[in-house]
Design a protein around this motif. Structure first.
Motif, mmCIF file in Angstrom:
data_model
loop_
_atom_site.group_PDB
_atom_site.id
_atom_site.type_symbol
_atom_site.label_atom_id
_atom_site.label_comp_id
_atom_site.label_asym_id
_atom_site.label_seq_id
_atom_site.Cartn_x
_atom_site.Cartn_y
_atom_site.Cartn_z
ATOM 1 N N ALA A 87 0.789 -1.229 0.000
ATOM 2 C CA ALA A 87 0.000 0.000 0.000
ATOM 3 C C ALA A 87 0.820 1.278 0.000
ATOM 4 O O ALA A 87 0.279 2.349 -0.256
ATOM 5 N N GLY A 88 2.076 1.202 0.275
ATOM 6 C CA GLY A 88 2.894 2.414 0.290
ATOM 7 C C GLY A 88 2.433 3.404 1.338
ATOM 8 O O GLY A 88 2.134 3.036 2.460
ATOM 9 N N ASP A 89 2.311 4.667 0.947
ATOM 10 C CA ASP A 89 1.954 5.738 1.877
ATOM 11 C C ASP A 89 0.463 6.064 1.906
ATOM 12 O O ASP A 89 0.065 7.043 2.521
ATOM 13 N N VAL A 90 -0.351 5.278 1.249
ATOM 14 C CA VAL A 90 -1.779 5.568 1.173
ATOM 15 C C VAL A 90 -2.433 5.502 2.552
ATOM 16 O O VAL A 90 -3.298 6.295 2.884
ATOM 17 N N ALA A 91 -2.002 4.545 3.354
ATOM 18 C CA ALA A 91 -2.540 4.356 4.702
ATOM 19 C C ALA A 91 -1.463 3.711 5.568
ATOM 20 O O ALA A 91 -0.444 3.251 5.060
ATOM 21 N N GLU A 92 -1.739 3.674 6.864
ATOM 22 C CA GLU A 92 -0.845 2.993 7.801
ATOM 23 C C GLU A 92 -1.457 1.639 8.140
ATOM 24 O O GLU A 92 -2.674 1.462 8.043
ATOM 25 N N PHE A 93 -0.621 0.709 8.578
ATOM 26 C CA PHE A 93 -1.100 -0.624 8.918
ATOM 27 C C PHE A 93 -0.438 -1.082 10.193
ATOM 28 O O PHE A 93 0.755 -0.832 10.402
ATOM 29 N N GLY A 94 -1.242 -1.738 11.042
ATOM 30 C CA GLY A 94 -0.694 -2.199 12.300
ATOM 31 C C GLY A 94 -1.370 -3.462 12.789
ATOM 32 O O GLY A 94 -2.431 -3.870 12.287
ATOM 33 N N LEU A 95 -0.740 -4.062 13.772
ATOM 34 C CA LEU A 95 -1.256 -5.270 14.401
ATOM 35 C C LEU A 95 -2.251 -4.874 15.476
ATOM 36 O O LEU A 95 -1.939 -4.071 16.360
ATOM 37 N N GLY A 96 -3.469 -5.380 15.368
ATOM 38 C CA GLY A 96 -4.483 -5.056 16.359
ATOM 39 C C GLY A 96 -5.816 -5.686 16.042
ATOM 40 O O GLY A 96 -6.047 -6.165 14.939
ATOM 41 N N GLY A 97 -6.671 -5.678 17.049
ATOM 42 C CA GLY A 97 -8.019 -6.222 16.911
ATOM 43 C C GLY A 97 -9.003 -5.272 17.558
ATOM 44 O O GLY A 97 -8.856 -4.054 17.470
ATOM 45 N N PHE A 98 -9.972 -5.826 18.277
ATOM 46 C CA PHE A 98 -11.018 -5.005 18.863
ATOM 47 C C PHE A 98 -10.539 -4.079 19.974
ATOM 48 O O PHE A 98 -11.260 -3.183 20.384
ATOM 49 N N GLU A 99 -9.318 -4.249 20.431
ATOM 50 C CA GLU A 99 -8.755 -3.290 21.395
ATOM 51 C C GLU A 99 -8.228 -2.051 20.682
ATOM 52 O O GLU A 99 -7.827 -1.079 21.299
#
Length: 121
Positions: A87-99
């Motif tokens: 995705a490049g710089d379009v959005a950020e991505f991270g590890l996570g769920g309902f928290e």
């Protein structure tokens, strides 16, 4: 529910087609909370095997708020790594769920993940 590095949720099959959430994205783009926010921060929870829905959401929201910050969260580390590569710089991505990985967004989009859980969860 299973936990992966603190993420609350279950790993889902992760299949969301391109443009499937376009109507929801348009509704979010018109939502007063987004338009009035000092910090327009939105989370796409459980984007799936590919970051398509998060990228589409970010692109659509930027038509009304150029300063919007969109973060896609997934509980599978491999999916997060792949999303960051694709995705490049379009959005950020991270590890996570309902928290929500400790984030406090203005809006959360969590559609496809909800059907994969028991009502009690």
């Amino acid at each position: 529910m299973s936990r992966v590095r603190g993420a609350v949720g279950q790993i889902t099959r992760g299949t969301t087609n391109t443009n499937r959430l376009r109507r929801v994205d348009r509704w979010i783009a018109r939502h007063p909370a987004l338009r009035r926010a000092d910090d327009p921060f939105v989370v796409d929870l459980g984007y799936g095997a590919l970051p398509v829905t998060t990228v589409e959401l970010a692109s659509r929201l930027r038509t009304v708020r150029a300063d919007v910050r969109v973060v896609g969260l997934e509980i599978h580390p491999d999916r997060v790594r792949l999303a960051r590569e694709l995705a490049g710089d379009v959005a950020e991505f991270g590890l996570g769920g309902f928290e929500l990985a400790g984030h406090t967004p203005v809006l959360v989009r969590a559609f496809n993940v909800l059907r994969q859980y028991d009502v009690a969860d």
